[in-house]
Design an enzyme around this catalytic site. Structure first.
Site: not given
Ligand code: 5GP
Ligand code: ZN
Length: 122
Positions: A7, A33, A49, A93, A104, A106
């Site tokens: 994860c 992000d 987690h 989301n 995970h 957020h």
């Molecule tokens: P979700 O679509 O799951 O709500 O959002 C996931 C967010 O995690 C996305 O906005 C994406 O840019 C961010 N993200 C994905 N991988 C990484 C990473 O390795 N580092 C950081 N800082 N953000 C990440």
């Molecule tokens: Zn996790």
């Protein structure tokens, strides 16, 4: 503390994948992000987690309360202007149709001057 193998956000919370840290305590971690949709865009996660909001139960009430209390404080610290002229958006989301890509749980905290860069269904 439960962690899930492979994860990415468990690894970020543990420091094994680097991030721009915004906040950390025993239970919570916040970081910018990597692909911001807005001038202020950080993610607030529990270190434990939890896959998504769909897995949240009564045992998580205090943790979620802490996240909701912390998010506005961090939003101001990260440059969001005060309510009511300023403000911020909190987005969680959940699941495929909710647009969740990282499983995970957020909180996205988004703010700063508009227009925001990325056109996402938030
Ligand atoms: P979700 O679509 O799951 O709500 O959002 C996931 C967010 O995690 C996305 O906005 C994406 O840019 C961010 N993200 C994905 N991988 C990484 C990473 O390795 N580092 C950081 N800082 N953000 C990440
Ligand atoms: Zn996790």
């Amino acid at each position: 503390m439960s962690h899930s193998e492979n994860c990415i956000f468990c690894k970020i919370a543990a420091g094994s994948i680097p991030s721009r840290k915004v906040y950390e305590d025993d239970e919570l971690f916040a970081f910018d992000d990597i692909h911001p949709w807005a001038p202020v865009h950080f993610l607030l996660i529990p270190k434990a987690h939890i896959a998504s909001m769909a897995q949240v139960g009564p045992e998580h009430a205090a943790l979620l309360g802490r996240m909701l209390v912390l998010a506005p404080q961090l939003a101001l610290q990260q440059g969001c202007q005060p309510y009511p002229e300023g403000g911020f958006r909190i987005v969680v989301n959940t699941g495929a149709l909710g647009g969740q890509e990282v499983h995970h749980m957020h909180f996205h905290v988004l703010g700063g001057p508009r227009p925001w860069l990325k056109d996402r269904p938030v």
